[in-house]
Design an enzyme around this catalytic site. Structure first.
Site, PDB file in Angstrom:
ATOM      1  CB  CYS A 214      -7.227  -1.766   6.040  1.00 11.56           C
ATOM      2  SG  CYS A 214      -6.674  -1.813   4.319  1.00 11.56           S
TER       3      CYS A 214
ATOM      4  CB  CYS B 299      -0.937  -0.004   1.199  1.00 14.22           C
ATOM      5  SG  CYS B 299      -2.119   1.363   1.203  1.00 14.22           S
TER       6      CYS B 299
END
Length: 381
Positions: A199, A101
């Site tokens: 997440c 990410c």
């Protein structure tokens, strides 16, 4: 300086944006919508990038009096992070989605768009430090608060990306001070819990999540000597170092528990053995990048001393490293070879190893293999 502040909705990014404003920069806040489920709400400290987080970021930006936007990066996030996560597990590796990410979303896609729009830097709430030298070169270093230091997950940043990275929390001595500052500024996120876990798997059930996305086929569980021990429901759901969930009917001769030593997706086989065989002393890495200019020794292929860290909150260990060209099946590949001064336990292919000298981050590589001092994997046919 024109600064794009990435605001996650947490306390760190809110205070970082506030400090950028206080420093006199022209600041614009942006929240990245990464979830394809916009109705998802945060539960406790699990997950991030939810509707609640977006609202928290907006409130902080409004209090600071800065423009605020929400950018939809959900498709890019799915392709570069979520799909990569699934593909890595399908290949028998254990990936770190936070590294991907930071590499592909926050400091590739976001920075690329920011520069195209005329911004000079992207500001985030990461605990890490960029040092600029007189010649304009940059280095990435650990933050002042080692307990919160996030330089490990930023080890994927390149020298060019460091030129446009701004970390206002670098010299903050503790997270408590950041929360106190947020409270003094009246931010509603002052006591908001830190997010943790993956997440896009907010319930924390990674195995269950993967089983819905990877075809699981029953296969063999064998020990480190090649003896058949039983069956597993799918090798891809296991990871090196795992103990629970093996469900082996045959106890070990010494009565001690067994751990996953290796996953072989092509053979659909899980290899298990005693805990001491999880210790490795040589790591080989691929997909190498340097956080700043590479060391001259690394460019020359010479050995250099360093510290290596293989998890976000692990202690670094002394090592010696060198870069080499390996040829396999007529294909040449660059590898980072790291010889450890002492053994590490439970290192899995797919993990990221980050190299340091002192507080300086040298660079990183994705672990392709980890060699045990006591066990030759070729002994298992």
């Amino acid at each position: 300086m024109k600064v794009l502040a990435a605001m996650s909705g947490g306390v760190d990014s809110a205070v970082a944006a506030a400090r950028a404003v206080d420093a006199g920069h022209d600041v614009v806040g942006v929240h990245l919508a990464l979830s394809r489920m916009p109705g998802t709400l945060r539960t406790g400290s699990r997950g991030c990038c939810t509707v609640e987080d977006s609202n928290d970021a907006w409130r902080a930006a409004d209090q600071l009096g800065i423009p605020y936007y929400v950018w939809d990066f959900s498709e890019r996030f799915k392709e570069d992070v979520v799909d990569d996560f699934v593909a890595e597990y399908a290949a028998g590796r254990t990936p770190n989605p936070c590294m991907r990410c930071n590499e592909r979303i926050k400091f590739a896609a976001l920075l690329e768009k920011a520069l195209a729009l005329g911004f000079d830097a992207v500001c985030t709430g990461h605990y890490a430090k960029v040092i600029e030298h007189d010649d304009g070169s940059r280095e990435l270093h650990r933050a002042a608060d080692w307990a919160k230091d996030q330089s490990y997950v930023l080890g994927v940043l390149t020298h060019e990306q460091l030129k446009h990275s701004y970390f206002p929390l670098a010299d903050t001595p503790s997270k408590a001070e950041v929360r106190a500052e947020a409270a003094a500024r009246g931010f509603t996120v002052a006591n908001k819990p830190d997010s943790h876990d993956i997440c896009f798997i907010p319930d924390g059930d990674t195995r269950g999540w993967l089983e819905e996305r990877i075809e699981m086929t029953e296969g063999d569980i064998v020990d480190h000597e090649g003896n058949d021990l039983g069956k597993h429901p799918g090798a891809n759901a296991f990871t090196v170092g795992q103990r629970r969930g093996l469900k082996i009917g045959k106890p070990a001769a010494d009565g001690k528990p067994r751990f996953v030593l290796e996953i072989r997706p092509k053979e659909n086989k899980v290899v298990v053995g005693p805990q001491d065989l999880l210790e490795v002393d040589r790591l080989r890495g691929i997909k190498i990048s340097w956080a700043g200019l590479p060391l001259p020794a690394a460019e020359a292929g010479d050995e250099f001393e360093c510290m290596v860290q293989v998890r976000a909150h692990a202690d670094p260990v002394p090592a010696r490293a060198f870069v080499t060209e390996e040829t396999e099946d007529d294909d040449a590949a660059t590898e980072l070879v790291v010889d450890l001064d002492g053994p590490l336990r439970g290192v899995a292919p797919g993990q990221t190893m980050v190299l340091y000298q002192g507080t300086r981050v040298l660079g990183q590589a994705t672990i392709n293999s980890a060699r045990s001092r006591q066990w030759d994997p070729s002994a298992v046919s």
